[in-house]
Structure formats: structure tokens, C-alpha cells
Design an enzyme around this catalytic site. Structure first.
Site, PDB file in Angstrom:
ATOM      1  CE  LYS A  53      -3.670  -2.615   2.168  1.00 53.03           C
ATOM      2  NZ  LYS A  53      -4.278  -3.111   3.415  1.00 53.03           N
ATOM      3  CD  GLN A  97      -3.235  -4.747   6.561  1.00 51.83           C
ATOM      4  OE1 GLN A  97      -3.137  -3.777   5.817  1.00 51.83           O
ATOM      5  NE2 GLN A  97      -3.856  -5.848   6.195  1.00 51.83           N
ATOM      6  CG  ASP A 120      -9.846  -0.573   4.989  1.00 46.47           C
ATOM      7  OD1 ASP A 120      -9.520  -0.859   3.819  1.00 46.47           O
ATOM      8  OD2 ASP A 120      -9.137  -0.857   5.969  1.00 46.47           O
TER       9      ASP A 120
END
Length: 293
Positions: A53, A97, A120
Site C-alpha cells: 500500500k 491493517q 476501507d
């Protein structure tokens, strides 16, 4: 039947090319999209994902911050960092994460992320916007990438029966909501481990999405001839013939299924590359929306 191999690497590259132009326009106007990625602990797979990422941000010209916190980081310390990032004007997207260490309450962490920065798409405010078909919200990146693949290959969804195997908040449920939306107009069935006659149900699907997390579970008897198969699974299985001692497979038994379907995503190289591409797209979208106020 020779299926169309849906090339996620190519479609992801096309998405990135579009984003480069958008980012250049934003920078010319004095705005640089920014993403903060937070990793708690030292899970090897998570470290790889975070690295990918951060690398993608660098390639596209997105400002990024990587926060690698020790495994013993407390819930309070993590939430404090999130509040700091919520208030940072350089940061338009925040990603923690998954999965965090067991002592961290992941749902509570998500609730503390500003929904406008929740790239997200896991915050309840964004879940609600997805259900309400409010396009100002953020959609989880993997199902969003699946829809991008269908569009890129001109695969129709209107009037089709889609079966989604898996009911997670990360893939299964948002995937179903995207497919049943007025934009896609599919008829959707969500299946899972307790579904009666799962192979029989899957054989009714024009579009079959496998997001169950079981290596090569979907066999030929799950697939109707001519169906489109999207394999979301990424599983490691032992393979002594490989240098690393394992190989990556999906939730679909590719070799057994490929001759039955009209189009299929390979693993790797199918849905996987789309996830990070759509994360970058969500970050640019967040920047635009925060500029607009």
C-alpha cells in the site's frame, strides 16, 4: 468452452492511470491526497500488505504515513493515534491493517475513525451509505474492485442471478449490496457454510463470487456452464516444489472450473491487484470530498 481470463493486473493498471491524472489535477490546485496506514504488531502477511500500500502511494504521488506500532500497543494508544490522524489535514484516508493483535477491539477502533477518512469502508456510517446507495460513502476495496472488473470486461449484471459465497463485512455483504443496487440490478443470493445444497445453489448463478476463505473449495459441480466466476480467495497451501514451500490458490479450483465458465479471475492476478487500486481510488475520492467540505 474457452473462458475469458479476467486480467486484474491490467484493469488495476488502467485504474491507476486514471488516478495519476486526477492526482496531478489535485496537486496543481494545491492539494495532495494523503493516506495513513497503521500496523500493530509484526504479522508477516500484514507487513507485506502494508508495504504494498505504501509502495502504491509512492508510485501514484499520494502522500503516505506508515505507523508500525509494537504488538503491545494498548487500545487507548491506538485510538489516540487515530484521533491525531483524524485531525491531520494532510491525511485524507486512514487504514488500520487487519487483523490487529487479540487484545485490540477492532470494531471499537473502526468506530473511532472519522467516516470521511474511512477509506476501507468499514465504519457503520459508510455501511449505511452503501445500503442506502449514497455514493458519497466509501465501499470496501475488494468488492469495489470486483465491480470494476465486471465493468471493464463488459459483463452485464442487470437481471442476472448472482450468488455470493461468504457473508463477511469485508467482502460478502458489501459485494451483495453492490450487485443488488439499482446501478447493477442483479438478483442476489448470499450463501455460506450452512447453506443447504451449496453446490446446487451455486449452479443457479450467472455470476458466482467465491469469498469463503477455503482453498479450492469451489469445484466443477458448483458452476453452471457459461457462468462468470470471481475468485476473491487468497490462500497459501504447502507445495514442496516451490522455492518458498507454498503456492497461492483461490477459493475456486481453477483447473477444474475453467472449462465450464465464460469468464474467470485467476489467482493470483485477478481480484487481488484491484484491492490496492481501489484503496488508492478511495483515498483520492476522500481528498476531493474533504476539499469540497
Amino acid at each position: 468452452m474457452t473462458p475469458t481470463l479476467i486480467d486484474g493486473k491490467k484493469v488495476a493498471a488502467d485504474v491507476r492511470a486514471r488516478l495519476v491524472k486526477e492526482i496531478e489535477e489535485l496537486k496543481a490546485a494545491g492539494h495532495t491526497p494523503g493516506l495513513a496506514v497503521v500496523l500493530v504488531g509484526e504479522d508477516p502477511a500484514s507487513q507485506v500488505y502494508v508495504g504494498s500500500k505504501v509502495k502504491a502511494c509512492a508510485e501514484l504521488g499520494i502522500y503516505s504515513q506508515k505507523w508500525a506500532l509494537p504488538a503491545e500497543t494498548t487500545q487507548e494508544e491506538l485510538v489516540q493515534l487515530i484521533h491525531q490522524l483524524n485531525a491531520d489535514d494532510r491525511i485524507h484516508g486512514i487504514l488500520v491493517q487487519s487483523p490487529p493483535p487479540p487484545h485490540i477491539d477492532e470494531e471499537a477502533v473502526i468506530l473511532n475513525i472519522d467516516p470521511r477518512k474511512d477509506v476501507d469502508g468499514f465504519h457503520p456510517a459508510n455501511v449505511a451509505k452503501l445500503v442506502l446507495e449514497d455514493e458519497t460513502g466509501f465501499v470496501p476495496c475488494t468488492p469495489l474492485g470486483c465491480m470494476e472488473l465486471l465493468a471493464a470486461y463488459g459483463i452485464p449484471t442487470a437481471g442476472k442471478h448472482a450468488v455470493v459465497i461468504g457473508r463477511s463485512m469485508i467482502v460478502g455483504k458489501p459485494m451483495a449490496n453492490l450487485l443488488v443496487s439499482k446501478k447493477a440490478n442483479a438478483t442476489v443470493t448470499i450463501a455460506h457454510s450452512r447453506t443447504a445444497d451449496l453446490p446446487g445453489l451455486c449452479r443457479t448463478a450467472d455470476i458466482l463470487v467465491a469469498a469463503v476463505g477455503r482453498p479450492e473449495m469451489v469445484k466443477a459441480d458448483y458452476v453452471k456452464p457459461g457462468a462468470v466466476v470471481l475468485d476473491v480467495g487468497i490462500n497459501r497451501i504447502e507445495d514442496a516444489s516451490k522455492p518458498r514451500g507454498y503456492r497461492i490458490v483461490g477459493d475456486v479450483d481453477f483447473e477444474a472450473v475453467k472449462d465450464s465458465c465464460s469468464a474467470i479471475t485467476p489467482v493470483p492476478g485477478g481480484v487481488g491487484p484491484m484491492t490496492i487500486a481501489m484503496l488508492m481510488a478511495n483515498t483520492v475520492k476522500a481528498c476531493r470530498q474533504q476539499i469540497a467540505g
